[in-house]
Write a protein that holds these residues in place. Sequence first.
Motif: not given
Length: 206
Positions: A103-106, A115-117, A188-190
């Motif tokens: 999704g969109e984290v921000d 991110p919800r998990m 996760l971004a890396v």
Amino acid sequence: AIFEPIIDPADITVATPIGPRLIASNVACAGGTIDTVGTNWSFCNPKNVYHFTFDRIFPPTTTQLELYDFGAKGIIDSVLNGYNGTVLAYGQTSSGKTYTMEGEVDKPGARGIIPRMIDHVFDHIYKNEGIEFILKVSMIEIYQEKIRDLIDLGRINLNIREDSIKGIYVDGVSEHYVARPNDILELLAVGSSHRAQAATNMNEHS
């Protein structure tokens, strides 16, 4: 809409969101019906009608929170109670897998399952201050039947093994200790930046 979450940790549940473009293209096809509030879906093309049954079909108006509450929240609750759990997004290119999972984290309303998990796990930790938790993150990619580490790029051609204590695991994968939600998101971004990107007819023209 209210969707009942998964209860039994032994369940395997299969759900699908139906995008607005698919509904729009199907309405004009005679004989096709989509039951977007239940579990049955009939899809047609000019020659045939196909019938599918899922545990849940989500209409285009479904929110990210509703998807999470039905498809993942119960699994994470089970993991926190000692069970193994998996959330798998499957589909062709541009079908919405990344948006569903990330999704969109921000944007709070657009946050995906991952991110919800993460928030779910840390909320549990914060509510149990008397218990010591150790969290480690690994990220792998299976591409052309080979497993490689997406965080430590030197670890390639990894093997899946089974151990009486560990259970099933990836031998040699790097494990990174995390202490806060942003630690996981940064890893996760890396890892995501190292994923293989193969050109297909779908994503080349999307």
